[in-house]
Design an enzyme around this catalytic site. Sequence first.
Site, mmCIF file in Angstrom:
data_model
loop_
_atom_site.group_PDB
_atom_site.id
_atom_site.type_symbol
_atom_site.label_atom_id
_atom_site.label_comp_id
_atom_site.label_asym_id
_atom_site.label_seq_id
_atom_site.Cartn_x
_atom_site.Cartn_y
_atom_site.Cartn_z
ATOM 1 C CD GLU A 1 3.833 14.612 24.890
ATOM 2 O OE1 GLU A 1 3.614 14.625 26.113
ATOM 3 O OE2 GLU A 1 3.146 15.238 24.068
ATOM 4 C CE1 TYR B 1 5.191 12.465 -4.634
ATOM 5 C CE2 TYR B 1 6.433 11.660 -2.742
ATOM 6 C CZ TYR B 1 5.854 12.700 -3.441
ATOM 7 O OH TYR B 1 5.933 13.969 -2.963
#
Lengths: 560, 387
Positions: B216, B130
């Site tokens: 995972e 930003y």
Amino acid sequence: MTSDKVETLSAAQWFKENSEIAGFDNPGKSTFTSVRELVENSLDACDDDIQLLQMRGEEIEYPNINVVIHPVSHERIRQKILANLDGGGSGPVLEGIEDFEIEHDPSEKYYVIEVGDNGPGIYHDLISLVFGTVFTGTKYGIKQGRGRFGMGAKMAMIHAQKTTGLDTEIWSATRDVSEESYFRIKIDLKSNSPIYTTQKIIPDKPWHGLRMRLYLGGNLIWAKQRILEYFKQMSLVTPYVNFRLVIGDEKYLFQRVTDEIPPLPIETKPHPHGIDIEELKEMVKRYPRKYVIKNERNEGFPTLAEFLHIDFQGIGEGTAKKFLRYKVDIAPNMPLNELNEAHIFKLSQAMSTYDDFPAPDSSCLSILPHESLEQAANALLEPEYINSVTGKIIAIKGHPVHITTSVAFGGNIPTGATLYRFANRIPLLFKERSDVCYKALEEANIKRYIDINVHGVTVMVSVVSTRIPYQDAAKDFIADYDELRETIKLSMQKAFRGIKTYVSRREEEKKKEQEFEKLKEHANRLGVSLAKITKGIPMSESEIQSRLMKIIMSEYSIDK
Amino acid sequence: MSQTSQNLKIIEELQKLKKIEIEAIKAPKDALKIKELSLEETKQGIEDIALNLLSLLDFDERPAISVPIRSAQNTIVDQETGHIFLGHNAVTRSLSPASVRQLAVLIRVADGIHELLTLGRHSTKRELFYTDVNLFQDQTISDRAIEDLAVTLRTIRNATNIVASAKGKIIGRIRFRESGDLIDCTKMGTGGKAITPFQEQVEDIDSDAEFVLLVEKDAAFMSLSEAKIYDRYPCILMTGIGSPDIATRMMLRRIVEETGIPVFAIMDADPYGLEILRSYTFGSKALGYETPWLVTQNIYWLGLRPEDMQNYKIPKEVYIPLTDADRKKGKELLDEIWLQNKPKWAEQLKLMLRSGVKAEIQALASKGFEYMTETYLPQKLESADWI
Ligand SMILES: Nc1ncnc2c1ncn2[C@@H]1O[C@H](COP(=O)(O)OP(=O)(O)OP(=O)(O)O)[C@@H](O)[C@H]1O
Ligand SMILES: [Mg+2]
């Protein structure tokens, strides 16, 4: 067949019955062709006028051609027949037809068509001759021109007669008298001769030009778009003319965009390859008469060699003798009056096959300069770029044929490729796919040069010649001669290559410019950040930026 | 057999896997030398980059900088260990149409990081994005530039004070201090504790676990934590939620470093599952320069392995055919050098490619919601079925 059974059809009668070959095959086409014939007559007359004024060293007048197509009701036409009144007005310029209301109902298919010009006009005594008899005209010489058969105006008049029964009205005035001739004429189809209803001279009307008014049945619904297209394209190839067109209550103006008058065509002698046996007989029959040879005035019959030299282009007396002796095997010094049918046959055969005559003279052609056409095309089509190419001059049947191709590219031209064909500066609008130009365009493979899915292209091919090799008498399209097609194809390809070069150069420039903008933008950013990180030591932000710009500028010589 | 005695037997097995000494990972000679830099050193490094660019301006030369490539074209694999590193290949970013934008992005990122370091603050990747949305346009652009800058400075990303937002999660038998607070991961409900991006603030790791269960995906993490698997087996449950971030990989490495316990991985039985397993074990190409800080040596593949689909009679309906992309990825993995260190993994990959199907961990639910926690996992552990 016995001779008493043979009926001779007058030329006018014959054409009334075979009008389709002259472009009067249906009401729509007839409306279009009527306008076109009158307009082309006006253009020929105005060109002649300019040429004459130029020769005299006088100031020329730019042609103004006014066309009014005025839909009227059948009822009004009937009243007109009953009243049998003369049309009004004077001079070439008319805004509309005052004595008729415009008929807005498209099912009424009658029109008053009027075409006026500021050309030389015609002398009173000649009017009934040139407009009252089919096959009379003043354009039979070997010259690049629009008209040539002496029938265009008469076909329109016959068509008018056929559909409304009304006379054609003609107003004419010449420069050297201050009076106006007014005629109401019909053509007597049986005798191919004029019938006048009115014929008068009105004094104190100092103008010059010709105005013709026809009352005819037709179909404007079909013809209107074609007529507009015709004028649009016509204004491209005759950019020195003002066309004003009024259709009903709509007005269209095709303004003159150039002061430049192209060199106008000159009349020449025929080339030996361009003459058939009948024409040859005609030429021989013109003797005995006065003739000049070796600066000496003579009267009577020249020798055969002298005849060839006098009446054909490009034949010196030496060439004539060699040709006669070795190719034709007739004594060159045979007097012309001793020539018999067999001689003429032999001579005609030899003339059309002898290859050693010089190529037909093209200096007599009128070639519109690229600049004029481009100026007109810029105004009309608003392209981004135009590239014009002059093709080489070729000979077809003893007539020189000259090709120019202009390709307008981009801008306001809608995507795809459009073909405009011009023959002796007349736009050809019909039977495009049969035309040699269309076939050449197909063979030229435009896609190899220009992406026509992305860019719009108008391909304008102008063919000028002392005789345009039309396929047939309808003069809708040019015949497909291999040499002609090849020449047109090559000139198109050359023009396309020019466009291709232009496009890639433009894209290159655009890319450079974008790169430059990008570098500039990021150089400014770099200046800000680098100065911030280094707290302005050793260089301030603006100094870094200007040094970066210096490096960029040295590589991009863009003037900013 | 009671559950406890069962567990005891497993624990015996696990003891064998325990590593007393975890050696530091050494980069091979031809790899790019990367150092952890102090805040001051990093700042100085950025200033040096800027000054170098400016010095070129004195000669009217295009400013240019050489940035090591972080992709397969510049990957070096340690033949012995299979670890992935970066080599010396680099690209030039300069004031040229082709790379000026990347140069500007790199320098803009350097500028932002320099400011952070000056303030002694941290910032997230998102915040940095930003600072100049106009230039970066997409966060992946600034994210990549941060790592490019780190590698250009020959350091790791942590040295830039830029962190990713927390992504990985941890729960189970572990306690540590984070920024001074004592964290007890046995008391984290079912959601678990977010693995902090500020890894240097994590200290005093203490654990009685016998292994780490590394899954995972979040879904598997949730069902295992809900079943309180760490109460049944002394373990720590972790996930990187898909492709793991730096913090998760670092945390896993540190747990193993401190405790020496093994890690059991539960991944999808597809090429991407194996690729994730690789990044934990051998490193990733894009972050090859951080490998010594990020990879964990003591990892075993527990499930879901292609062979399990037969062995555990998983119904065919939940098999998914391999896509073209899967096949391509699978073949690429097969050619990678690190795989030579794991011949058993390679076998599984070959089996997958041969059978032409893949399956997700969730496929186990086809045999009942509790099948994974009640049957599959216990069986696996009890039979020491890890590779
Ligand atoms: N507007 C005009 N101004 C002056 N003369 C004209 C005008 N219109 C026609 N003429 C004369 O009338 C003649 C006859 O015209 P017409 O259209 O019938 O035949 P053409 O133009 O000679 O040949 P084509 O059959 O090809 O049209 C022309 O040759 C010309 O001399
Ligand atoms: Mg005519």
